[in-house]
Design a protein around this motif. Structure first.
Motif, PDB file in Angstrom:
ATOM      1  N   GLY A  54       0.910  -1.085   0.054  1.00  0.00           N
ATOM      2  CA  GLY A  54      -0.174  -0.230   0.254  1.00  0.00           C
ATOM      3  C   GLY A  54       0.774   1.519   0.156  1.00  0.00           C
ATOM      4  N   HIS A  55      -0.360   2.325   0.840  1.00  0.00           N
ATOM      5  CA  HIS A  55       1.329   3.707   0.655  1.00  0.00           C
ATOM      6  C   HIS A  55       1.358   4.205   1.836  1.00  0.00           C
ATOM      7  CE1 HIS A  55       1.622   7.510  -0.498  1.00  0.00           C
ATOM      8  NE2 HIS A  55       0.704   7.954  -1.674  1.00  0.00           N
ATOM      9  N   TYR A  56       3.084   4.078   1.681  1.00  0.00           N
ATOM     10  CA  TYR A  56       3.132   4.435   3.322  1.00  0.00           C
ATOM     11  C   TYR A  56       3.348   5.824   4.026  1.00  0.00           C
ATOM     12  CZ  TYR A  56       6.495   0.484   1.991  1.00  0.00           C
ATOM     13  OH  TYR A  56       7.479  -0.763   1.846  1.00  0.00           O
ATOM     14  N   GLN A  57       2.431   6.799   3.100  1.00  0.00           N
ATOM     15  CA  GLN A  57       1.444   7.791   3.830  1.00  0.00           C
ATOM     16  C   GLN A  57       0.007   8.044   4.233  1.00  0.00           C
ATOM     17  OE1 GLN A  57       4.374   9.043   1.607  1.00  0.00           O
ATOM     18  NE2 GLN A  57       5.888   8.889   3.109  1.00  0.00           N
ATOM     19  N   SER A  58      -0.430   7.145   3.856  1.00  0.00           N
ATOM     20  CA  SER A  58      -2.048   6.687   3.369  1.00  0.00           C
ATOM     21  C   SER A  58      -2.578   5.969   5.025  1.00  0.00           C
ATOM     22  CB  SER A  58      -1.813   5.234   2.836  1.00  0.00           C
ATOM     23  OG  SER A  58      -1.728   4.151   3.917  1.00  0.00           O
ATOM     24  N   ALA A  59      -3.678   6.261   5.697  1.00  0.00           N
ATOM     25  CA  ALA A  59      -3.754   6.355   7.084  1.00  0.00           C
ATOM     26  C   ALA A  59      -3.119   5.513   7.963  1.00  0.00           C
ATOM     27  CB  ALA A  59      -5.284   6.867   7.396  1.00  0.00           C
ATOM     28  N   LYS A  60      -3.073   4.068   6.872  1.00  0.00           N
ATOM     29  CA  LYS A  60      -2.772   3.201   8.128  1.00  0.00           C
ATOM     30  C   LYS A  60      -1.148   2.780   7.488  1.00  0.00           C
ATOM     31  CE  LYS A  60      -3.852   0.404   3.711  1.00  0.00           C
ATOM     32  NZ  LYS A  60      -3.757   2.106   2.691  1.00  0.00           N
ATOM     33  N   GLY A  61      -0.290   3.773   7.165  1.00  0.00           N
ATOM     34  CA  GLY A  61       0.535   3.759   6.500  1.00  0.00           C
ATOM     35  C   GLY A  61       1.696   4.448   7.922  1.00  0.00           C
ATOM     36  N   GLN A  62       0.441   5.861   8.300  1.00  0.00           N
ATOM     37  CA  GLN A  62       1.069   6.948   9.481  1.00  0.00           C
ATOM     38  C   GLN A  62       0.813   5.933  10.759  1.00  0.00           C
ATOM     39  OE1 GLN A  62      -0.392  10.507   8.635  1.00  0.00           O
ATOM     40  NE2 GLN A  62      -0.399  10.599   6.258  1.00  0.00           N
ATOM     41  N   TRP A 118       1.366   5.571  -8.198  1.00  0.00           N
ATOM     42  CA  TRP A 118       2.009   7.096  -8.364  1.00  0.00           C
ATOM     43  C   TRP A 118       0.918   8.412  -8.275  1.00  0.00           C
ATOM     44  CZ3 TRP A 118       6.780   8.943  -8.852  1.00  0.00           C
ATOM     45  CH2 TRP A 118       7.680   7.946  -8.925  1.00  0.00           C
ATOM     46  N   ALA A 119      -0.527   7.497  -8.741  1.00  0.00           N
ATOM     47  CA  ALA A 119      -1.203   9.227  -8.693  1.00  0.00           C
ATOM     48  C   ALA A 119      -1.843   9.652  -7.880  1.00  0.00           C
ATOM     49  CB  ALA A 119      -2.115   8.993 -10.307  1.00  0.00           C
ATOM     50  N   SER A 120      -2.514   8.556  -7.305  1.00  0.00           N
ATOM     51  CA  SER A 120      -3.437   8.758  -5.991  1.00  0.00           C
ATOM     52  C   SER A 120      -2.814   8.293  -4.592  1.00  0.00           C
ATOM     53  CB  SER A 120      -4.343   7.540  -6.086  1.00  0.00           C
ATOM     54  OG  SER A 120      -5.026   6.940  -4.797  1.00  0.00           O
ATOM     55  N   PRO A 121      -2.822  10.227  -3.945  1.00  0.00           N
ATOM     56  CA  PRO A 121      -2.192  10.172  -2.986  1.00  0.00           C
ATOM     57  C   PRO A 121      -3.138   9.730  -1.483  1.00  0.00           C
ATOM     58  CG  PRO A 121      -3.589  12.223  -3.413  1.00  0.00           C
ATOM     59  CD  PRO A 121      -3.279  10.682  -4.485  1.00  0.00           C
ATOM     60  N   GLN A 122      -2.977   7.760  -1.429  1.00  0.00           N
ATOM     61  CA  GLN A 122      -4.273   7.439  -0.545  1.00  0.00           C
ATOM     62  C   GLN A 122      -4.137   7.817   0.701  1.00  0.00           C
ATOM     63  OE1 GLN A 122      -2.925   3.465   0.561  1.00  0.00           O
ATOM     64  NE2 GLN A 122      -4.374   2.341  -0.649  1.00  0.00           N
ATOM     65  N   SER A 123      -5.735   8.164   1.253  1.00  0.00           N
ATOM     66  CA  SER A 123      -6.268   8.559   1.909  1.00  0.00           C
ATOM     67  C   SER A 123      -6.219   9.963   2.892  1.00  0.00           C
ATOM     68  CB  SER A 123      -5.677   7.987   3.269  1.00  0.00           C
ATOM     69  OG  SER A 123      -5.129   6.620   3.393  1.00  0.00           O
ATOM     70  N   GLN A 124      -6.070  11.016   1.692  1.00  0.00           N
ATOM     71  CA  GLN A 124      -5.831  12.137   1.505  1.00  0.00           C
ATOM     72  C   GLN A 124      -7.595  12.335   0.609  1.00  0.00           C
ATOM     73  OE1 GLN A 124      -3.574  13.666   2.713  1.00  0.00           O
ATOM     74  NE2 GLN A 124      -2.701  11.847   3.346  1.00  0.00           N
ATOM     75  N   PRO A 125      -8.130  14.095   1.308  1.00  0.00           N
ATOM     76  CA  PRO A 125      -9.326  14.036   0.356  1.00  0.00           C
ATOM     77  C   PRO A 125      -8.662  14.637  -0.788  1.00  0.00           C
ATOM     78  CG  PRO A 125      -8.364  15.556   2.648  1.00  0.00           C
ATOM     79  CD  PRO A 125      -7.323  14.462   2.125  1.00  0.00           C
ATOM     80  N   LEU A 126     -10.186  14.191  -1.592  1.00  0.00           N
ATOM     81  CA  LEU A 126     -10.281  15.379  -3.291  1.00  0.00           C
ATOM     82  C   LEU A 126     -11.384  15.909  -3.114  1.00  0.00           C
ATOM     83  CD1 LEU A 126      -9.642  11.353  -4.261  1.00  0.00           C
ATOM     84  CD2 LEU A 126      -7.617  13.161  -4.433  1.00  0.00           C
ATOM     85  N   GLN A 145     -10.812  15.354  -9.900  1.00  0.00           N
ATOM     86  CA  GLN A 145      -9.571  15.527  -9.374  1.00  0.00           C
ATOM     87  C   GLN A 145      -8.597  14.299  -9.529  1.00  0.00           C
ATOM     88  OE1 GLN A 145      -9.004  17.059  -5.622  1.00  0.00           O
ATOM     89  NE2 GLN A 145      -6.964  17.523  -5.549  1.00  0.00           N
ATOM     90  N   LEU A 146      -9.363  13.394  -8.633  1.00  0.00           N
ATOM     91  CA  LEU A 146      -7.819  11.844  -9.052  1.00  0.00           C
ATOM     92  C   LEU A 146      -8.017  11.801 -10.721  1.00  0.00           C
ATOM     93  CD1 LEU A 146      -7.275   9.292  -7.471  1.00  0.00           C
ATOM     94  CD2 LEU A 146      -9.385   8.216  -8.195  1.00  0.00           C
ATOM     95  N   GLU A 147      -9.194  11.296 -11.622  1.00  0.00           N
ATOM     96  CA  GLU A 147      -8.786  11.744 -13.235  1.00  0.00           C
ATOM     97  C   GLU A 147      -7.619  12.095 -13.808  1.00  0.00           C
ATOM     98  OE1 GLU A 147     -12.937  11.033 -14.166  1.00  0.00           O
ATOM     99  OE2 GLU A 147     -13.172   9.443 -13.092  1.00  0.00           O
ATOM    100  N   ALA A 148      -8.117  13.729 -13.038  1.00  0.00           N
ATOM    101  CA  ALA A 148      -6.356  14.609 -13.765  1.00  0.00           C
ATOM    102  C   ALA A 148      -5.179  14.305 -13.088  1.00  0.00           C
ATOM    103  CB  ALA A 148      -7.082  16.161 -12.941  1.00  0.00           C
ATOM    104  N   LEU A 149      -5.520  13.589 -11.889  1.00  0.00           N
ATOM    105  CA  LEU A 149      -4.106  12.711 -11.608  1.00  0.00           C
ATOM    106  C   LEU A 149      -3.184  12.281 -11.767  1.00  0.00           C
ATOM    107  CD1 LEU A 149      -4.598  13.322  -8.000  1.00  0.00           C
ATOM    108  CD2 LEU A 149      -2.874  14.867  -8.757  1.00  0.00           C
ATOM    109  N   LEU A 150      -4.228  11.680 -12.627  1.00  0.00           N
ATOM    110  CA  LEU A 150      -4.494   9.668 -13.286  1.00  0.00           C
ATOM    111  C   LEU A 150      -3.533  10.111 -15.183  1.00  0.00           C
ATOM    112  CD1 LEU A 150      -3.515   7.035 -13.148  1.00  0.00           C
ATOM    113  CD2 LEU A 150      -5.986   6.482 -14.358  1.00  0.00           C
ATOM    114  N   ALA A 151      -4.244  11.368 -15.551  1.00  0.00           N
ATOM    115  CA  ALA A 151      -4.053  12.378 -16.519  1.00  0.00           C
ATOM    116  C   ALA A 151      -2.779  12.450 -16.801  1.00  0.00           C
ATOM    117  CB  ALA A 151      -4.703  13.084 -16.925  1.00  0.00           C
TER     118      ALA A 151
END
Ligand SMILES: Cc1cc2nc3c(=O)[nH]c(=O)nc-3n(C[C@H](O)[C@H](O)[C@H](O)COP(=O)(O)O)c2cc1C
Length: 215
Positions: free
Chosen positions: A80-88, A139-147, A152-158
């Motif tokens: 998973g994402h190291y900066q996600s809620a679970k990562g923290q 790369w694109a998804s800042p997991q657990s961060q508010p969107l 916004q997610l689709e723009a990050l992916l593009a």
């Protein structure tokens, strides 16, 4: 007329966990149960899905479903994402618990221990085995961060897809594996009339001891 929740119950009769056949090594029993779950659980249930519980810096528990990606004597691996809620949570408190529920087998396994980040080379190897879409998502998804919204997610992916238009994305530093090193495993087999079997394994001075718990 559907039953009320309070009236919903099943009697579990498929199997038992006799004392005589309990192995010394809980990993061998987990291996056997996971294999049986893979053969028995019907899609869309994924036999390797489990609930991972972590505790945040304020002592509050949080749990979510993840996929187990491997296990060995070294421990149980997930990504998973190291900066996600679970990562923290895991950075603040490495103690965690995972629970597998295999309904077709009337079984549950609970595993508790401490979690460490996986060796980066192993995370690289797993990341490189993933599809292009999954790599871009990591790369694109800042997991657990508010969107603000889905757009916004689709723009990050593009944006990410444009960045990696002519190269395979390597593993981002913010994404990788964890390994839960078990200190305790409990195997639960549903039995008739709520007299379930529970085998409890604990790590003691480098070896496993086991006993039985009341249901
Ligand atoms: C079946 C299923 C499998 C999942 N597998 C993973 C996974 O392997 N890794 C992951 O980070 N999130 C996975 N998720 C999403 C997590 O449940 C969770 O939403 C995400 O990890 C963010 O959790 P957090 O905010 O507590 O860190 C999965 C969800 C489901 C329902």
């Amino acid at each position: 007329m559907p039953l009320s929740l309070a009236q919903m119950r099943r009697n579990y009769t498929l199997d038992g966990l006799p004392d005589e056949t309990a192995p010394q090594d809980p990993l061998s029993l987990f291996r056997q149960w996971m294999q049986q779950a893979r053969e028995t659980e019907q899609a869309p249930v994924e036999a390797n899905s489990m609930c991972l519980a972590t505790v945040d810096a304020q002592g509050r528990p949080h749990c979510r479903v993840l996929l187990l990606k491997g296990f060995s004597d070294a421990g149980f691996t997930f990504f998973g994402h190291y900066q996600s809620a679970k990562g923290q949570d895991l950075a603040a408190n490495p103690h965690a618990a995972m629970t597998f529920f295999w309904p077709a087998l009337e079984r549950q396994v609970r595993i508790e221990g401490q979690v460490a980040r996986l060796d980066p080379r192993l995370s690289d190897a797993y990341f490189d085995s993933r599809s292009m879409a999954s790599r871009l998502g990591a790369w694109a998804s800042p997991q657990s961060q508010p969107l603000a919204d889905r757009a916004q997610l689709e723009a990050l992916l593009a944006q990410t897809a444009g960045r990696f238009a002519d190269q395979l994305p390597p593993r981002p530093e913010h994404w990788g594996g964890y390994c839960l090193v078990p200190e305790r495993l409990e195997f639960w087999q549903g039995r008739a009339d709520r007299l379930h079997d529970r085998l409890d394994y604990r790590l003691h001075q480098g070896g496993w001891t086991h006993g039985r718990l009341a249901p």
